[in-house]
Design a protein around this motif. Structure first.
Motif, PDB file in Angstrom:
ATOM      1  N   GLU A   1       0.829  -1.225   0.000  1.00  0.00           N
ATOM      2  CA  GLU A   1       0.000   0.000   0.000  1.00  0.00           C
ATOM      3  C   GLU A   1       0.859   1.268   0.000  1.00  0.00           C
ATOM      4  O   GLU A   1       0.441   2.307  -0.495  1.00  0.00           O
ATOM      5  CB  GLU A   1      -0.933   0.019   1.216  1.00  0.00           C
ATOM      6  N   THR A   2       2.044   1.157   0.564  1.00  0.00           N
ATOM      7  CA  THR A   2       2.913   2.343   0.622  1.00  0.00           C
ATOM      8  C   THR A   2       3.427   2.730  -0.760  1.00  0.00           C
ATOM      9  O   THR A   2       4.010   3.791  -0.937  1.00  0.00           O
ATOM     10  CB  THR A   2       4.132   2.102   1.534  1.00  0.00           C
ATOM     11  N   LYS A   3       3.230   1.844  -1.746  1.00  0.00           N
ATOM     12  CA  LYS A   3       3.640   2.178  -3.114  1.00  0.00           C
ATOM     13  C   LYS A   3       2.465   2.669  -3.952  1.00  0.00           C
ATOM     14  O   LYS A   3       2.634   3.051  -5.116  1.00  0.00           O
ATOM     15  CB  LYS A   3       4.283   0.959  -3.774  1.00  0.00           C
ATOM     16  N   CYS A   4       1.269   2.613  -3.340  1.00  0.00           N
ATOM     17  CA  CYS A   4       0.095   3.102  -4.079  1.00  0.00           C
ATOM     18  C   CYS A   4      -0.039   4.608  -3.891  1.00  0.00           C
ATOM     19  O   CYS A   4       0.296   5.159  -2.841  1.00  0.00           O
ATOM     20  CB  CYS A   4      -1.162   2.419  -3.573  1.00  0.00           C
ATOM     21  N   LEU A   5      -0.521   5.267  -4.920  1.00  0.00           N
ATOM     22  CA  LEU A   5      -0.812   6.701  -4.820  1.00  0.00           C
ATOM     23  C   LEU A   5      -2.320   6.853  -4.662  1.00  0.00           C
ATOM     24  O   LEU A   5      -3.086   6.489  -5.553  1.00  0.00           O
ATOM     25  CB  LEU A   5      -0.332   7.449  -6.064  1.00  0.00           C
ATOM     26  N   LYS A   6      -2.714   7.362  -3.494  1.00  0.00           N
ATOM     27  CA  LYS A   6      -4.143   7.599  -3.243  1.00  0.00           C
ATOM     28  C   LYS A   6      -4.451   8.998  -3.748  1.00  0.00           C
ATOM     29  O   LYS A   6      -3.856   9.976  -3.299  1.00  0.00           O
ATOM     30  CB  LYS A   6      -4.427   7.506  -1.749  1.00  0.00           C
ATOM     31  N   SER A   7      -5.373   9.083  -4.717  1.00  0.00           N
ATOM     32  CA  SER A   7      -5.654  10.377  -5.352  1.00  0.00           C
ATOM     33  C   SER A   7      -7.092  10.773  -5.099  1.00  0.00           C
ATOM     34  O   SER A   7      -8.014   9.981  -5.314  1.00  0.00           O
ATOM     35  CB  SER A   7      -5.416  10.268  -6.863  1.00  0.00           C
TER      36      SER A   7
ATOM     37  N   VAL B   1      -5.456  15.840  -5.043  1.00  0.00           N
ATOM     38  CA  VAL B   1      -4.544  15.674  -3.917  1.00  0.00           C
ATOM     39  C   VAL B   1      -4.068  14.231  -3.882  1.00  0.00           C
ATOM     40  O   VAL B   1      -4.880  13.300  -3.879  1.00  0.00           O
ATOM     41  CB  VAL B   1      -5.240  16.030  -2.597  1.00  0.00           C
ATOM     42  N   VAL B   2      -2.755  14.050  -3.880  1.00  0.00           N
ATOM     43  CA  VAL B   2      -2.196  12.704  -3.883  1.00  0.00           C
ATOM     44  C   VAL B   2      -1.468  12.450  -2.562  1.00  0.00           C
ATOM     45  O   VAL B   2      -0.632  13.258  -2.145  1.00  0.00           O
ATOM     46  CB  VAL B   2      -1.193  12.537  -5.055  1.00  0.00           C
ATOM     47  N   VAL B   3      -1.846  11.341  -1.898  1.00  0.00           N
ATOM     48  CA  VAL B   3      -1.122  10.920  -0.701  1.00  0.00           C
ATOM     49  C   VAL B   3      -0.757   9.455  -0.863  1.00  0.00           C
ATOM     50  O   VAL B   3      -1.230   8.786  -1.781  1.00  0.00           O
ATOM     51  CB  VAL B   3      -1.966  11.103   0.589  1.00  0.00           C
ATOM     52  N   ARG B   4       0.090   8.969   0.026  1.00  0.00           N
ATOM     53  CA  ARG B   4       0.481   7.580  -0.040  1.00  0.00           C
ATOM     54  C   ARG B   4      -0.706   6.700   0.321  1.00  0.00           C
ATOM     55  O   ARG B   4      -1.576   7.103   1.084  1.00  0.00           O
ATOM     56  CB  ARG B   4       1.634   7.342   0.941  1.00  0.00           C
ATOM     57  N   GLY B   5      -0.742   5.483  -0.208  1.00  0.00           N
ATOM     58  CA  GLY B   5      -1.899   4.595  -0.032  1.00  0.00           C
ATOM     59  C   GLY B   5      -2.294   4.338   1.401  1.00  0.00           C
ATOM     60  O   GLY B   5      -3.466   4.135   1.701  1.00  0.00           O
ATOM     61  N   ASP B   6      -1.329   4.348   2.302  1.00  0.00           N
ATOM     62  CA  ASP B   6      -1.646   4.072   3.707  1.00  0.00           C
ATOM     63  C   ASP B   6      -1.882   5.353   4.496  1.00  0.00           C
ATOM     64  O   ASP B   6      -1.984   5.320   5.721  1.00  0.00           O
ATOM     65  CB  ASP B   6      -0.501   3.268   4.341  1.00  0.00           C
ATOM     66  N   HIS B   7      -1.951   6.484   3.838  1.00  0.00           N
ATOM     67  CA  HIS B   7      -2.194   7.761   4.523  1.00  0.00           C
ATOM     68  C   HIS B   7      -3.582   8.299   4.216  1.00  0.00           C
ATOM     69  O   HIS B   7      -4.237   7.854   3.278  1.00  0.00           O
ATOM     70  CB  HIS B   7      -1.133   8.795   4.091  1.00  0.00           C
ATOM     71  N   GLU B   8      -3.999   9.283   5.053  1.00  0.00           N
ATOM     72  CA  GLU B   8      -5.297   9.930   4.840  1.00  0.00           C
ATOM     73  C   GLU B   8      -5.104  11.436   4.654  1.00  0.00           C
ATOM     74  O   GLU B   8      -4.295  12.045   5.368  1.00  0.00           O
ATOM     75  CB  GLU B   8      -6.219   9.719   6.055  1.00  0.00           C
ATOM     76  N   VAL B   9      -5.851  11.998   3.741  1.00  0.00           N
ATOM     77  CA  VAL B   9      -5.763  13.441   3.520  1.00  0.00           C
ATOM     78  C   VAL B   9      -6.370  14.187   4.712  1.00  0.00           C
ATOM     79  O   VAL B   9      -7.473  13.850   5.167  1.00  0.00           O
ATOM     80  CB  VAL B   9      -6.515  13.861   2.234  1.00  0.00           C
ATOM     81  N   ASN B  10      -5.664  15.171   5.210  1.00  0.00           N
ATOM     82  CA  ASN B  10      -6.160  16.035   6.282  1.00  0.00           C
ATOM     83  C   ASN B  10      -6.681  17.319   5.639  1.00  0.00           C
ATOM     84  O   ASN B  10      -5.902  18.188   5.217  1.00  0.00           O
ATOM     85  CB  ASN B  10      -4.998  16.329   7.240  1.00  0.00           C
ATOM     86  N   ASP B  11      -7.992  17.421   5.554  1.00  0.00           N
ATOM     87  CA  ASP B  11      -8.533  18.553   4.793  1.00  0.00           C
ATOM     88  C   ASP B  11      -8.333  19.902   5.488  1.00  0.00           C
ATOM     89  O   ASP B  11      -8.415  20.946   4.855  1.00  0.00           O
ATOM     90  CB  ASP B  11     -10.003  18.316   4.410  1.00  0.00           C
ATOM     91  N   VAL B  12      -8.051  19.870   6.814  1.00  0.00           N
ATOM     92  CA  VAL B  12      -7.735  21.132   7.491  1.00  0.00           C
ATOM     93  C   VAL B  12      -6.430  21.697   6.927  1.00  0.00           C
ATOM     94  O   VAL B  12      -6.303  22.899   6.664  1.00  0.00           O
ATOM     95  CB  VAL B  12      -7.622  20.927   9.016  1.00  0.00           C
ATOM     96  N   LYS B  13      -5.466  20.814   6.696  1.00  0.00           N
ATOM     97  CA  LYS B  13      -4.189  21.269   6.130  1.00  0.00           C
ATOM     98  C   LYS B  13      -4.389  21.792   4.707  1.00  0.00           C
ATOM     99  O   LYS B  13      -3.789  22.788   4.301  1.00  0.00           O
ATOM    100  CB  LYS B  13      -3.171  20.123   6.151  1.00  0.00           C
ATOM    101  N   LEU B  14      -5.243  21.096   3.985  1.00  0.00           N
ATOM    102  CA  LEU B  14      -5.552  21.518   2.616  1.00  0.00           C
ATOM    103  C   LEU B  14      -6.192  22.913   2.622  1.00  0.00           C
ATOM    104  O   LEU B  14      -5.805  23.814   1.874  1.00  0.00           O
ATOM    105  CB  LEU B  14      -6.510  20.482   2.000  1.00  0.00           C
TER     106      LEU B  14
ATOM    107  N   ALA C   1       5.244  12.609   1.431  1.00  0.00           N
ATOM    108  CA  ALA C   1       5.604  11.185   1.374  1.00  0.00           C
ATOM    109  C   ALA C   1       5.601  10.662  -0.068  1.00  0.00           C
ATOM    110  O   ALA C   1       6.325   9.724  -0.417  1.00  0.00           O
ATOM    111  CB  ALA C   1       4.630  10.361   2.219  1.00  0.00           C
ATOM    112  N   VAL C   2       4.776  11.283  -0.895  1.00  0.00           N
ATOM    113  CA  VAL C   2       4.629  10.805  -2.270  1.00  0.00           C
ATOM    114  C   VAL C   2       5.929  10.973  -3.049  1.00  0.00           C
ATOM    115  O   VAL C   2       6.255  10.171  -3.942  1.00  0.00           O
ATOM    116  CB  VAL C   2       3.463  11.553  -2.964  1.00  0.00           C
ATOM    117  N   SER C   3       6.711  11.994  -2.686  1.00  0.00           N
ATOM    118  CA  SER C   3       7.939  12.263  -3.442  1.00  0.00           C
ATOM    119  C   SER C   3       8.944  11.120  -3.291  1.00  0.00           C
ATOM    120  O   SER C   3       9.888  11.005  -4.070  1.00  0.00           O
ATOM    121  CB  SER C   3       8.559  13.590  -3.008  1.00  0.00           C
TER     122      SER C   3
END
Lengths: 568, 568
Positions: free
Chosen positions: A274-280, A292-305, A350-352
């Motif tokens: 999952e760490t190699k998946c790009l969650k978009s 917004v792209v994050v690593r597969g095992d991460h969740e987007v924090n919309d407050v940061k966005l 993390a995506v980089s």
């Protein structure tokens, strides 16, 4: 105090309408009774605990330089109209008309009243800073009152307000208040964290919530297992460093992934971590679409966005919008086939570090493999965009992050000039110029703190009060008060302890021993003194509520022995 | 406490909307501010006084065996409907709806809430008696809020309620409460009287009001100049004995008295003492007419009349009714020409001693002289029907009656079963029979007590706090804080007094001496310590606020000297 004079209506059964431990036990132990939904009477034992909490609060407020006053619950609508909250507070604000049909609010909080008071009386920087507090009943018409005293409609609050001529002065008093709050909750024996809670600026220090750790809490806290660092989960910055693997880049390929939509499905199907998946995820930020792209095992924090874009609103694009913008369903989105001229692409840092990753192909039932950021798609900006996770390094660099649920018992907040500008609370500075006062506000839920303590200190038999807050320190129980030697010794102990400033509840009721013991365990006073068969020898049994430890003690040694358990 | 940290907004001018001393001075000395008509903020100094009063109240309540709890201000309408007061309390009861449109009252008093609480939790005589009290904000939408804290719409009250299985038990607790109230108001330094106030039974002991003697009081009290006896003026029985003169009876004569109507006019015209005139008033008692005769210098007490007839209503007959019943105008009424078959004639006992009196002839412009009761008219009953007067013997046989105005600060009342019957609060007695609980209630106006003290203790320069209630015991004022010796000595005194448990307000403001002294006089702390020219010699001036007495004291002797003035 003799128990026969008290009102302590204990219950054998757990009330069916109480969901959580503190609510159940405060009802069962005869501390509270409900009058209406979210409205309670504090019976004598609870009142004693409240007073102990209030004494601690007062001592620490005074030490922080705050002065006590008392404002009314009845507040003229005009004040709330001045601040604008009459219109924005909604139905949580209880409102009523007086006999002349003038409109009033019942104080949900006192920013308006205190601001108008200080505005009218303080005109010069010479009279600033000023810190004022009160302990008082507040009224909020909660939509769903619940958890007993944790979310009520009439509750006791300590609210403090500070007024300043400069930001530095506010910062200074804020620090003092922060320390006072730490002292208060420590003295209450609570396991709590001061949690960064500013929703305005990332990682800001402008507001902290004091959270008691508890499974029944409504907020998730991320805190360090080694330091004092704690933040509401959406507030915690991620400072992780990511390892970039050494493997060779492979070429981008489009593969068929029929029916595989979620990260888990795709990762299993393609046998990729999952760490190699790009969650978009496609977001609508105000009126603009952002991928917004994050690593597969991460969740987007919309407050940061939201903070990054300084946006008014941030929401996930609907399936229809996604179809329209990217030409596919939500489960097939990816950055490779997304045209960056139309949709801005940003990614978590993390995506980089992902090499040869996997992402959706903007086409039903297809994904790309061998995806490499930079080579296969470009990113406007790599940012901290994800929620912190357990195991992440603590943002202060000390320890690792652990999650817990928290009950908010206190809140310190730099208000700035929100109210002073709306209500024209100004002062003349050293140069004779008129300036809006800079304000801070600081709240503690006093009745909620009582419930939080009850929630944190109990066992299967009842409450277990910390000595500092216990309604009484000792509970004297003659097993059979009809036996003269027991009654006389119990009487002597009752007098002895009072003379030695150990507060004592004396169960002088005509009840069976089992009833007395069960009631005693429910109430949870720190030390129980049972006067039984050895009364004629002046020997009693002491039981420590917290540990269950028992020991036999002679009357002569009683004060000395008890004192070691009820250190003040 | 340093004064620069306090909010004490003193005023040089007397606010135009404040009519009485306490209101004026509490505003001017910066103790209170009005938020809305009848709604006040208690600023820091007032809050300190309130807390001292509350501490005294708590100590005396506990001593009387009462236990503290805290009930909510939000009260469900259903409870008030059960007692019936939802319909009878009128617009003084503040009402509101919650978000679900359920009706609530804001607690004006707590009989309903406590009765429902005890009803639900206490079932057996074994758990009685029970005395519970709280200190809490109350809400009453007074028609004309006035006199500052004396008649407000939101105010602080101590209310206690007791529950009993027998009348004897109520009597016993009532006595204890009575004693507690006497102690409380004595400890507050007040000049007060416990006043008989039962309107149910003549001279009954079932309710007392605690009245602070003050010209601004709204009630008139009749009290003994030698004993503790005191009663609301309408409640005091007259136990006077009347001297019957030895003179010979003369014959009844009808004389012309053209235009003479009042007792004074007739007595002057006929040259007869007012004590020989018969004052006759026609009353409508429920549906029946009664002619009441009292001595010319006396006034009919209609409460006594009402009690004698156990009547629902008592009012003076109108001119039309008088014409119809007696055939004359109100100024010409008398018992001689009144036919007792049609109108019952009763008379105050003083009338039986009148010889050769004067009364109206039931005919315009005519009176009778030589009137002798018994011979010339018959009386159904001679009774105590008049108001007591100054100079009358005290009903307890000790001393003479004096009048004063009073501010009601407390009230003890035997409620009986008024609420327990309406709300079905019953217990099982020793024989297993269900009985309504017998109740008492006991109130103290806490914020009103503060105002009453301010009303009783002041002079032309400001308030004069009794040491027991003063916000601080000492006021330290350096005349010129810019002079180092003064500032240093003031600092040392500030520390010294605190170390010696003498509470102290330290005027550290950068103000002219005149301003500081005027403010200090307004606030009225018991002892002022002025640090001036002799600071370098460690000598200060002490001024006693109450007496104006001043003396020079060396730093070494300061604690000792002050202690003699602030005996606790």
């Amino acid at each position: 105090m003799k128990q026969s004079m008290m009102l302590i209506p204990t219950l054998r059964e757990t009330p069916s309408d109480a969901d959580i431990k503190s609510h159940q036990l405060l009802l069962r132990a005869g501390f509270i009774r409900q009058n209406a939904s979210g409205v309670y009477s504090y019976l004598p034992l609870a009142k004693k605990v409240l007073q102990k909490i209030e004494t601690i609060v007062r001592e620490e407020m005074e030490r922080a330089g705050a002065v006590e006053l008392l404002m009314p619950a009845l507040q003229q609508a005009e004040l709330w109209q001045e601040s604008g909250r009459w219109y924005t507070y909604g139905s949580e604000l209880m409102r009523l008309n007086d006999r002349h049909d003038r409109k009033f609010a019942l104080g949900a909080t006192h920013e308006e009243v205190i601001t108008s008071l200080v505005r009218d009386e303080v005109k010069s920087y010479k009279r600033l800073p000023l810190s004022l507090y009160q302990i008082q009943n507040k009224f909020r018409d909660e939509k769903r009152p619940r958890f007993g005293l944790l979310r009520g409609r009439e509750f006791i609050m300590k609210d403090a307000y500070s007024f300043h001529a400069s930001q530095e002065s506010l910062d200074e008093v804020y620090e003092k208040m922060f320390q006072a709050y730490s002292n208060i909750f420590s003295r209450c024996g609570l396991n709590f964290r001061a949690v960064i809670a500013d929703s305005g600026a990332m990682g800001g220090k402008d507001t902290h919530e004091f959270m008691v750790l508890s499974d029944v809490g409504e907020d998730t806290i991320a805190y360090s297992d080694e330091s004092n660092y704690a933040a509401n989960i959406e507030m915690a910055p991620v400072v992780a460093t990511y390892h970039k693997s050494e493997e060779d880049l492979v070429s981008l390929e489009k593969v068929e992934t029929v029916g595989k939509k979620s990260i888990q499905e795709v990762s299993e199907y393609l046998n990729v971590d999952e760490t190699k998946c790009l969650k978009s995820l496609l977001f609508k930020v105000d009126e603009k679409y952002v991928l917004v792209v994050v690593r597969g095992d991460h969740e987007v924090n919309d407050v940061k966005l939201k903070n990054y874009y300084d946006a008014g609103s941030v929401e996930l694009a609907s399936p229809e919008e996604t179809k329209l913008v990217l030409g596919c369903s939500i489960g097939s989105i990816g950055p490779v086939a997304t045209k960056s001229e139309e949709v801005e692409v940003i990614a978590d840092q993390a995506v980089s570090s992902i090499i040869n990753g996997v992402c959706g192909a903007n086409e039903e039932d297809f994904h790309f493999t061998g995806v490499n950021p930079g080579r296969d798609f470009s990113v406007e900006q790599f940012l901290d965009l994800r929620f912190i996770q357990e195991g992440d390094p603590s943002p202060d660099g000390i320890g690792k992050i652990v999650f817990a649920k928290g009950i908010e018992v206190g809140h310190v907040f730099k208000l700035g000039t929100r109210y002073s500008e709306a209500m024209n609370a100004t002062f003349l500075d050293e140069n004779g110029r008129s300036q809006p006062m800079i304000m801070g506000c600081y709240g503690i839920g006093v009745s909620r703190t009582l419930a939080a303590v009850a929630e944190q200190f109990n066992d299967e038999n009842g409450l277990i009060w910390p000595t500092n807050l216990s309604p009484y320190e000792a509970h004297v129980i003659p097993i059979n008060a009809k036996k003269e030697d027991q009654r006389l010794l119990a009487d002597r102990i009752y007098s002895l302890l009072q003379e030695n400033n150990i507060s004592v509840l004396y169960d002088d009721r005509d009840e069976r021993p089992g009833v007395k013991f069960a009631d005693s365990d429910l109430m949870g006073l720190p030390v129980r003194i049972t006067v039984g068969k050895k009364a004629s020898e002046d020997i009693v049994e002491i039981k420590i509520r917290k540990t269950g430890e028992t020991l036999e003690v002679n009357f002569e040694k009683l004060v000395e022995t008890i004192s070691t358990f009820v250190v003040k």
